[in-house]
Design a protein around this motif. Structure first.
Motif, PDB file in Angstrom:
ATOM      1  N   PRO A 162       3.969  15.711 -27.521  1.00  0.00           N
ATOM      2  CA  PRO A 162       3.424  16.284 -26.281  1.00  0.00           C
ATOM      3  C   PRO A 162       4.483  16.979 -25.426  1.00  0.00           C
ATOM      4  CG  PRO A 162       3.721  13.938 -26.015  1.00  0.00           C
ATOM      5  CD  PRO A 162       4.110  14.245 -27.438  1.00  0.00           C
ATOM      6  N   GLY A 566       2.899  10.803 -22.354  1.00  0.00           N
ATOM      7  CA  GLY A 566       2.273  11.989 -22.912  1.00  0.00           C
ATOM      8  C   GLY A 566       0.979  11.640 -23.613  1.00  0.00           C
ATOM      9  N   LEU A 577      -5.016  19.567 -27.572  1.00  0.00           N
ATOM     10  CA  LEU A 577      -4.559  19.697 -26.197  1.00  0.00           C
ATOM     11  C   LEU A 577      -3.535  18.603 -25.926  1.00  0.00           C
ATOM     12  CD1 LEU A 577      -7.965  20.215 -24.346  1.00  0.00           C
ATOM     13  CD2 LEU A 577      -6.335  21.990 -25.048  1.00  0.00           C
ATOM     14  N   TYR A 578      -2.546  18.904 -25.075  1.00  0.00           N
ATOM     15  CA  TYR A 578      -1.569  17.869 -24.753  1.00  0.00           C
ATOM     16  C   TYR A 578      -1.117  18.002 -23.311  1.00  0.00           C
ATOM     17  CZ  TYR A 578       2.490  21.006 -24.753  1.00  0.00           C
ATOM     18  OH  TYR A 578       3.395  21.998 -24.446  1.00  0.00           O
ATOM     19  N   ALA A 579      -0.592  16.912 -22.787  1.00  0.00           N
ATOM     20  CA  ALA A 579       0.006  16.884 -21.453  1.00  0.00           C
ATOM     21  C   ALA A 579       1.098  15.832 -21.456  1.00  0.00           C
ATOM     22  CB  ALA A 579      -1.048  16.561 -20.387  1.00  0.00           C
ATOM     23  N   SER A 580       2.143  16.052 -20.660  1.00  0.00           N
ATOM     24  CA  SER A 580       3.235  15.076 -20.614  1.00  0.00           C
ATOM     25  C   SER A 580       3.910  15.087 -19.253  1.00  0.00           C
ATOM     26  CB  SER A 580       4.269  15.364 -21.709  1.00  0.00           C
ATOM     27  OG  SER A 580       4.848  16.646 -21.559  1.00  0.00           O
ATOM     28  N   TRP A 581       4.547  13.954 -18.966  1.00  0.00           N
ATOM     29  CA  TRP A 581       5.318  13.738 -17.750  1.00  0.00           C
ATOM     30  C   TRP A 581       6.614  13.071 -18.180  1.00  0.00           C
ATOM     31  CZ3 TRP A 581       5.649   8.576 -15.264  1.00  0.00           C
ATOM     32  CH2 TRP A 581       6.401   8.584 -14.074  1.00  0.00           C
ATOM     33  N   TYR A 606       6.582  18.339 -15.658  1.00  0.00           N
ATOM     34  CA  TYR A 606       5.150  18.239 -15.897  1.00  0.00           C
ATOM     35  C   TYR A 606       4.774  19.378 -16.830  1.00  0.00           C
ATOM     36  CZ  TYR A 606       5.344  15.429 -11.622  1.00  0.00           C
ATOM     37  OH  TYR A 606       5.660  14.489 -10.670  1.00  0.00           O
ATOM     38  N   GLU A 607       4.036  19.054 -17.871  1.00  0.00           N
ATOM     39  CA  GLU A 607       3.747  20.072 -18.889  1.00  0.00           C
ATOM     40  C   GLU A 607       2.371  19.838 -19.488  1.00  0.00           C
ATOM     41  OE1 GLU A 607       5.689  21.345 -23.202  1.00  0.00           O
ATOM     42  OE2 GLU A 607       7.002  20.701 -21.566  1.00  0.00           O
ATOM     43  N   ALA A 608       1.682  20.917 -19.784  1.00  0.00           N
ATOM     44  CA  ALA A 608       0.385  20.834 -20.461  1.00  0.00           C
ATOM     45  C   ALA A 608       0.237  22.057 -21.341  1.00  0.00           C
ATOM     46  CB  ALA A 608      -0.753  20.756 -19.451  1.00  0.00           C
ATOM     47  N   ALA A 624       2.320  26.566 -23.654  1.00  0.00           N
ATOM     48  CA  ALA A 624       2.589  25.533 -22.656  1.00  0.00           C
ATOM     49  C   ALA A 624       2.767  26.151 -21.282  1.00  0.00           C
ATOM     50  CB  ALA A 624       3.852  24.751 -23.032  1.00  0.00           C
TER      51      ALA A 624
END
Length: 807
Positions: A162, A566, A577-581, A606-608, A624
């Motif tokens: 992620p 993530g 789909l992905y998201a992460s911190w 922060y990413e998605a 991204a």
């Protein structure tokens, strides 16, 4: 007209088999049981059974027939390693109640028989060749990788990770004729290489608006970065299999640093079969290089394997006077010392001897470039850069079965440097030149121990990794920042680099001696929450201790917690789909009005985005969007006492500065059609001050000499039919206009640099490749500085011819 852009998994497998068969003797090209019985390398992640089976069949080049009802709601623990095809089916189908039965034209899926079930319960694990690494890119011919470990320590595919991950493969390195780490960074999505601001052989690297401060060697963190005057981070790519890059904050595996990116350089490993490559190249400016790369098993049982790489290069530079001589010796041994246990030891020696120094220029007082010929040098013939790097490393890996393994890794590196280079002063019409002389005696060591593997919970398969790491860096730098009491008068348009004699430096004039120790405990876990949803959580606890060995003061950070989270949601078998911190921290030495050390600077990412994996992993794509915040930056506290008590500083500091970077990245890499490899990436980054001691900075670009827009692409295509011995390709890098963070009047316009290459395969052993760089002879600056220096040209058009012979 046939549309080459439409392909199905079956067409991919057939095309791949035909391409492989065309290059083999006729007896081997047939679909015989002997051919199918060969060991093959697989890297299939845990997840839904149906896509895993399709990926396995494509990789193995076999036909598998099954119905959706057979695999519905069934999962697999995945398959990573080197297996025979039948054994791979057994491992992949373990616990599913299914088996792959051999039929005339391939395999068919059916319920497992009682006899086979009994056999599975008592059978020994499949034999794997431990010298092989499923992550290895060498020999794949691919511009993408099946998996990477830099983000979490777990072997995850790019789609399963992620975060934004790029992998520069061995095939890309060879096709583009990349020689140094500087070359590599210039060709990786989202990364920036600048040269000239710091003197020396190495460029400076940045990502997402911030300097890159961490480099990993086979996953072990090492320190990097300039000492404020010169930079000695460059490396040559001849000994590396690939370069993995994770963009954004990566404190989980790197420890301290900036929220920019982590660069992981992964070395070549031994092979169980003989592999010998002899390479000779010749290029413009008398650039000659010879390489020997040999690997093989060293005993009949193939439990002891070795590899050595020897390289020598002798070349002039595109600017006058300068001449480089570079030598490499690399050796590595792997031994299977017990069932499931492999010990690896190795060493690397690199010597760089530059005479004539490196190029940089001042500008006109109004910031306009002097427009000198690119062959100009304003240094002295006595300038030099002599650097020796010595590295030893060891690794012990124990595989426990069922996917669990433990690894102990250690590295020790010594770096010695002796240099004299030129610097500039004065102003237009009254420029001056002086010499600076430094010596560097640095040492660093890094250690890591981790254990990980899959486990079952609530009827689902998950994965965990935990470990401890420690690194120590000892820096001993000393020298003379102004060797001449009276600087030389400099006329940049009529300069003779041979006119001046070498002055005597006072190496006691300046020195810095420091020791950095950093220890971390880390862990991460990947939970399969539902069939489409997986969640990764982790954290690192760090202890950081910096000591100035001359003044005997320093600063410490204790139990700094760095979190990681993530999630990846599979939309289908192709897209997710992905998201992460993610976070990272960087200690600082400033103090507040109470004499307390400021809190570390923290970087939060922060990413998605969305990722795609096509044709069984042969092609990867990602899009991204991100926001990176660097907080607690030291700001001048003008409301406090002056001078700051106990420090001598005019004011104390407070941890309230903030920089925010926003942007997006897109990348596609791998095989577009059979024989056509490509990678292309676009990055947009806007990093601005949110709060700062200087109110005028708020809302302004944080580092305006970093480009906001970048596009990079490279490709290679094997011609079809009777022309299949030919491979052609090219590359392009482009960026927008920038201006200096030191002086806005110093600017660089937007530019694009194009490269082309063509190769011819005479037979199975001999090949020839021609690389032409900067085809249109674009004049540009690969780094801008200030009116007094730091401005450096990029190389003019040049060509290199490479001859390779494989035994």
């Amino acid at each position: 007209m046939q549309n080459h852009f439409k392909r199905s998994p079956i067409a991919c497998a057939i095309s791949l088999m035909l391409c492989l068969g065309a290059g083999m003797p006729q007896a081997q090209a047939q679909n015989t049981p002997a051919l199918r019985a060969q060991l093959q390398e697989f890297n299939i992640p845990a997840g839904q059974l149906a896509p895993a089976l399709r990926s396995f069949a494509m990789t193995a080049g076999v036909t598998l027939i099954f119905t959706p009802e057979q695999t519905d709601h069934k999962n697999t623990a995945g398959l990573r390693g080197v297996y025979l095809v039948p054994d791979g089916f057994v491992e992949l189908l373990a616990g599913s109640g299914l088996e792959a039965a051999r039929v005339e034209n391939g395999y068919v899926l059916r319920p497992v028989t009682a006899a086979a079930q009994a056999g599975q319960e008592t059978a020994l694990p499949a034999v794997t060749v431990s010298a092989s690494r499923p992550l290895t890119t060498e020999g794949t011919g691919s511009y993408t990788a099946s998996a990477a470990t830099t983000a979490t320590r777990m072997e995850l595919s790019l789609r399963e990770t992620p975060q934004s991950v790029s992998v520069l493969t061995r095939q890309q390195i060879d096709d583009q004729g990349l020689v140094t780490l500087d070359d590599a960074v210039k060709n990786i999505t989202g990364l920036v290489m600048q040269k000239g601001y710091y003197s020396g052989n190495s460029g400076s690297f940045s990502a997402r608006g911030f300097p890159i401060t961490n480099m990993l060697l086979d996953g072990l963190p090492t320190s990097m970065g300039a000492n404020g005057t010169f930079n000695a981070d460059n490396a040559d790519l001849v000994i590396y299999d690939r370069i993995e890059v994770v963009r954004g904050a990566n404190g989980l595996t790197s420890g301290s640093g900036n929220p920019s990116a982590a660069i992981n350089m992964v070395r070549k490993r031994p092979t169980a079969d003989q592999q010998v490559s002899l390479t000779a190249s010749a290029g413009r400016w008398n650039d000659y290089q010879l390489q020997l790369d040999a690997a093989n098993a060293l005993n009949e049982a193939k439990t002891l394997r070795g590899r050595t790489v020897i390289s020598v290069q002798d070349k002039d530079n595109f600017y006058d006077v300068a001449h480089d001589r570079i030598q490499h010796v690399y050796g590595i041994l792997e031994a299977d010392i017990a069932p499931g246990a492999t010990l690896t030891v190795g060493a690397h020696y690199r010597k760089l001897k530059n005479n004539g120094g490196y190029q940089e220029f001042p500008t006109h007082d109004n910031g306009a470039q002097l427009n000198l010929p690119r062959s100009t040098t304003l240094g002295n013939a006595y300038d030099f850069w002599h650097q020796t790097d010595k590295t030893v490393f060891a690794e012990l890996e124990q595989r426990f079965g069922k996917g669990w393994k433990a690894r102990l890794s250690a590295i020790k590196k010594w770096q010695d440097l002796d240099t004299i280079f030129s610097s500039f002063g004065g102003s237009e019409g009254a420029y001056t030149q002086n010499s600076q002389a430094y010596k560097l005696d640095n040492q660093q060591s890094s250690f890591d121990a981790n254990v990980g593997g899959p486990f079952s919970l609530l009827g689902r398969a998950h994965e965990v990794s935990i470990g401890v790491s420690r690194r120590k860096a000892f820096n001993n730098n000393y020298g003379d920042w102004g060797v001449r009491d009276t600087p030389l008068a400099l006329d940049p348009f009529h300069w003779d680099p041979y006119a001046a004699s070498r002055p005597v430096a006072n190496y006691d004039r300046w020195a810095t001696v420091s020791t950095l120790r950093e220890t971390g405990l880390y862990g991460s876990a990947r939970f399969s929450v539902t069939d489409p949803l997986s969640v990764i959580v982790g954290a690192r606890s760090s202890w950081y201790d910096y000591t100035n060995e001359r003044s005997h003061d320093g600063y410490k950070v204790t139990r700094e917690i760095t979190p990681y989270a993530g999630a990846v949601y599979d939309l289908n078998t192709t897209h997710s789909l992905y998201a992460s911190w993610t976070q990272i921290f960087q200690p600082q030495s400033a103090v507040d009005v109470n004499g307390n050390l400021l809190k570390p600077v923290t970087g939060t990412n922060y990413e998605a985005g969305v990722k795609g994996e096509y044709f069984g992993g042969l092609l990867n794509a990602s899009l991204a969007v991100f926001q990176v915040s660097q907080e607690n930056r030291a700001m001048t506290d003008r409301s406090g006492p002056s001078p700051c008590p106990g420090t001598g500083a005019t004011f104390c500091s407070r941890a309230s500065g903030k920089v925010e970077s926003k942007g997006m990245e897109f990348e596609v890499s791998g095989e577009l059609t059979p024989g056509w490899q490509a990678t292309a990436g676009y990055a947009y980054v806007s990093a601005k001050y949110v709060t700062d001691s200087n109110a005028a900075n708020i809302g302004k670009l944080f580092d305006p000499d970093l480009p906001r827009h970048q596009f990079k692409a490279s490709t290679s295509y094997r011609l079809p039919g009777d022309l299949q011995r030919w491979r052609v390709g090219g590359s392009v890098t482009t960026q927008n206009a920038v201006y200096s963070s030191d002086d806005a009047s110093v600017q660089q316009g937007g530019y694009a640099v194009v490269g082309l290459h063509a190769g011819y395969q005479f037979d199975d052993h001999l090949s020839l490749r021609l690389n032409v760089n900067n085809v249109f002879d674009k004049t540009y600056l690969q780094g801008i500085g200030w009116t007094g220096g730091g401005n450096t040209y990029g190389a003019p058009r040049n060509a290199t011819l490479t001859l390779n012979y494989k035994l």
